[in-house]
Design a protein around this motif. Structure first.
Motif, short mmCIF file in Angstrom:
data_model
loop_
_atom_site.label_atom_id
_atom_site.label_comp_id
_atom_site.label_asym_id
_atom_site.label_seq_id
_atom_site.Cartn_x
_atom_site.Cartn_y
_atom_site.Cartn_z
N ASP A 1 0.84 -1.20 0.00
CA ASP A 1 0.00 0.00 0.00
C ASP A 1 0.87 1.25 0.00
OD1 ASP A 1 -2.53 -1.45 0.40
OD2 ASP A 1 -1.66 -1.93 2.35
N VAL A 2 0.60 2.14 -0.93
CA VAL A 2 1.34 3.40 -0.99
C VAL A 2 0.60 4.44 -0.15
CG1 VAL A 2 2.23 5.23 -2.48
CG2 VAL A 2 2.23 2.85 -3.29
N ILE A 3 1.16 4.73 1.02
CA ILE A 3 0.55 5.70 1.93
C ILE A 3 1.35 6.99 1.78
CG2 ILE A 3 -0.30 6.09 4.26
CD1 ILE A 3 -1.33 3.50 2.94
N ASP A 4 1.06 7.72 0.71
CA ASP A 4 1.85 8.90 0.39
C ASP A 4 1.20 10.17 0.94
OD1 ASP A 4 -0.30 9.30 -1.33
OD2 ASP A 4 0.84 8.86 -3.15
N ALA A 5 1.83 11.31 0.65
CA ALA A 5 1.35 12.58 1.20
C ALA A 5 -0.05 12.92 0.71
CB ALA A 5 2.33 13.70 0.84
N ASP A 6 -0.35 12.58 -0.54
CA ASP A 6 -1.67 12.88 -1.08
C ASP A 6 -2.75 12.09 -0.35
OD1 ASP A 6 -3.48 14.02 -3.22
OD2 ASP A 6 -3.72 11.88 -3.65
N LEU A 7 -2.49 10.82 -0.10
CA LEU A 7 -3.47 10.01 0.61
C LEU A 7 -3.65 10.51 2.04
CD1 LEU A 7 -5.30 7.45 0.55
CD2 LEU A 7 -3.35 6.22 1.54
N ILE A 8 -2.56 10.82 2.71
CA ILE A 8 -2.64 11.30 4.09
C ILE A 8 -3.39 12.63 4.16
CG2 ILE A 8 -1.25 12.15 6.03
CD1 ILE A 8 0.79 9.94 5.27
N ALA A 9 -3.20 13.47 3.15
CA ALA A 9 -3.91 14.75 3.12
C ALA A 9 -5.41 14.56 2.99
CB ALA A 9 -3.39 15.60 1.96
N ARG A 10 -5.84 13.44 2.46
CA ARG A 10 -7.26 13.17 2.26
C ARG A 10 -7.87 12.38 3.42
NH1 ARG A 10 -7.21 11.21 -4.01
NH2 ARG A 10 -9.48 11.45 -3.85
N ALA A 11 -7.08 12.14 4.44
CA ALA A 11 -7.57 11.38 5.60
C ALA A 11 -8.56 12.22 6.39
CB ALA A 11 -6.40 10.97 6.49
N GLY A 12 -9.51 11.54 7.00
CA GLY A 12 -10.46 12.23 7.87
C GLY A 12 -9.85 12.55 9.21
N PRO A 13 -10.53 13.35 10.01
CA PRO A 13 -10.00 13.76 11.31
C PRO A 13 -9.86 12.61 12.30
CG PRO A 13 -12.28 14.47 11.07
CD PRO A 13 -11.85 13.95 9.73
N ARG A 14 -10.53 11.48 12.04
CA ARG A 14 -10.46 10.36 12.97
C ARG A 14 -9.12 9.64 12.90
NH1 ARG A 14 -15.95 6.80 12.83
NH2 ARG A 14 -14.60 5.59 14.22
N LEU A 15 -8.46 9.66 11.75
CA LEU A 15 -7.25 8.86 11.58
C LEU A 15 -6.13 9.41 12.46
CD1 LEU A 15 -5.79 6.54 10.17
CD2 LEU A 15 -5.09 8.16 8.39
N ARG A 16 -5.72 8.63 13.46
CA ARG A 16 -4.67 9.05 14.37
C ARG A 16 -3.50 8.08 14.41
NH1 ARG A 16 -5.48 13.32 13.84
NH2 ARG A 16 -3.59 13.60 15.05
N LEU A 17 -3.70 6.87 13.83
CA LEU A 17 -2.65 5.86 13.91
C LEU A 17 -2.60 5.06 12.62
CD1 LEU A 17 -0.56 4.15 15.55
CD2 LEU A 17 -2.50 2.76 16.34
N ILE A 18 -1.38 4.92 12.08
CA ILE A 18 -1.11 4.00 10.98
C ILE A 18 -0.26 2.89 11.57
CG2 ILE A 18 -0.03 3.69 8.73
CD1 ILE A 18 -0.56 6.67 8.18
N ALA A 19 -0.89 1.73 11.78
CA ALA A 19 -0.21 0.60 12.43
C ALA A 19 0.22 -0.38 11.35
CB ALA A 19 -1.14 -0.07 13.44
N ASN A 20 1.41 -0.18 10.83
CA ASN A 20 1.87 -0.96 9.69
C ASN A 20 2.08 -2.42 10.05
OD1 ASN A 20 2.87 -0.95 6.88
ND2 ASN A 20 4.78 -1.62 7.82
N PHE A 21 1.62 -3.30 9.15
CA PHE A 21 1.84 -4.74 9.30
C PHE A 21 3.12 -5.07 8.55
CE2 PHE A 21 1.37 -9.15 7.94
CZ PHE A 21 0.91 -9.77 9.08
N GLY A 22 4.24 -5.05 9.26
CA GLY A 22 5.56 -5.26 8.67
C GLY A 22 6.56 -4.29 9.25
N ALA A 23 7.83 -4.62 9.07
CA ALA A 23 8.89 -3.79 9.65
C ALA A 23 9.22 -2.57 8.79
CB ALA A 23 10.14 -4.63 9.88
N GLY A 24 9.32 -2.77 7.48
CA GLY A 24 9.68 -1.66 6.59
C GLY A 24 8.55 -0.67 6.43
N VAL A 25 8.88 0.61 6.43
CA VAL A 25 7.85 1.65 6.28
C VAL A 25 8.20 2.64 5.17
CG1 VAL A 25 6.95 1.50 8.63
CG2 VAL A 25 8.90 2.98 8.16
N ASN A 26 9.00 2.22 4.21
CA ASN A 26 9.37 3.12 3.12
C ASN A 26 8.19 3.44 2.21
OD1 ASN A 26 10.32 0.19 2.56
ND2 ASN A 26 9.96 1.02 0.51
N HIS A 27 7.07 2.71 2.36
CA HIS A 27 5.86 2.98 1.58
C HIS A 27 4.96 4.00 2.26
CE1 HIS A 27 5.03 -0.10 4.50
NE2 HIS A 27 3.73 0.06 4.37
#
Length: 338
Positions: A68-94
């Motif tokens: 999943d590409v969690i880029d700046a554009d996607l984060i900018a479109r997040a609702g006010p509820r989103l407070r945590l991105i709990a990645n399933f995996g060690a790498g977070v370069n995405h």
């Protein structure tokens, strides 16, 4: 590990809405359903961009994976509820960590649980490429094998060879322990030298200059995270420093190696072979790689054990529960880690 410049949101969220982007093992999915308002993915297909946009608009916690590409554009479109991105995996370069920080969204990952699995697979590649295991397996299946002969399927032994490890974190050290048992001498390049006690345990020699290590290694294996400093770390110039009998192993991230330069070197006989679990544009693979007999390729399965997947899910759940209780999650990601 605290994300630089970000403190955990101390507001409690006792029953968070959690959206998971890929299908997880049943044990993990069942636990999430019991603990949270969990919206689970029951198919193995990755979410589309539109589906990700809809997810971040309505959830408190997003559980993405490396696909999943969690880029700046996607984060900018997040609702006010989103407070945590709990990645399933060690790498977070995405995940765009800076964009998440700007929105005061915490990012967590699952370090440590996949170390042994990835090291096992790396060691399998280190053995399989010089010993031509993939070629031998294909020969048997083809029905063209005529039986044993003194000159048949000759490879090279690995005992007594020099293994150069690029990145000596958890996985690099686990690979070193395995490789030492196979009779390889251990050399490593890391930004920081390991404590002398660990070097002694592993029989490892530190090379502060990566170029110098590449010039003396017989096998090179990559275990550094992908970030701005490591992208194209093994570029055309550095591949040129390796001797023609060298085998290159990559079970980390495809973007660390200049793939075109690597293929050119393999085709031109300037590298003896490669063992690859990752590619720059996966799942797309350069057709030239597919045509090379001296390359062992596996489908990004270095961490693919049921035990490892369940352990990753348990870490995700622990991070969500700690955050939901108003505390800092144990695996909050440091800035710059990717």
């Amino acid at each position: 590990m605290a994300q630089s410049g970000v403190m955990s949101d101390t507001r409690r969220c006792p029953h968070p809405r959690v959206i998971v982007t890929r299908e997880l093992p049943d044990a993990v999915a069942d636990r999430m359903t019991a603990l949270f308002d969990a919206r689970l993915s029951r198919g193995d297909a990755r979410m589309t961009t539109d589906e990700l946009v809809a997810a971040v608009a309505e959830c408190d916690v997003l559980v993405p994976t490396v696909t999943d590409v969690i880029d700046a554009d996607l984060i900018a479109r997040a609702g006010p509820r989103l407070r945590l991105i709990a990645n399933f995996g060690a790498g977070v370069n995405h995940i765009d960590l800076a964009a998440a920080r700007a929105r005061d969204i915490i990012v967590t990952n699952t370090p440590g649980v996949l170390t042994e699995d990835t090291a096992d697979m790396t060691m399998a590649l280190i053995v399989s490429v010089p010993r031509r295991l993939a070629e031998g397996e294909k020969l048997v299946r083809s029905g063209e094998w005529k039986g044993w002969s003194p000159g048949g399927m000759l490879g090279h032994r690995i005992g007594g060879k020099a293994l150069g490890i690029v990145g000596m974190g958890r996985i690099g050290q686990a690979v070193a322990r395995r490789a030492r048992a196979f009779g390889l001498s251990i050399h490593y390049h890391n930004r920081r030298r390991l404590p002398r006690s660990i070097e002694d345990e592993l029989g490892a020699t530190w090379h502060p200059d990566l170029d110098e290590m590449l010039a003396i290694a017989d096998i090179v294996t990559i275990h550094t995270p992908l970030n701005a400093d490591s992208r194209d770390l093994i570029d055309r110039r550095r591949i040129g420093l390796m001797r023609p009998h060298v085998y290159l192993i990559n079970a980390s991230r495809g973007g660390i190696v200049d793939e075109e330069a690597m293929v050119d070197a393999l085709e031109g006989g300037r590298l003896a072979g490669a063992g690859l679990d990752v590619w720059r544009h996966e799942p797309r693979i350069d057709p030239r790689l597919l045509a090379l007999p001296n390359v062992v390729m596996i489908p990004h399965m270095g961490s693919a054990t049921l035990e490892g997947r369940v352990a990753s899910g348990e870490k995700v759940i622990a991070n969500i529960r700690m955050w939901a209780d108003g505390h800092r999650p144990p695996d909050q990601v440091l800035d710059g880690w990717a």
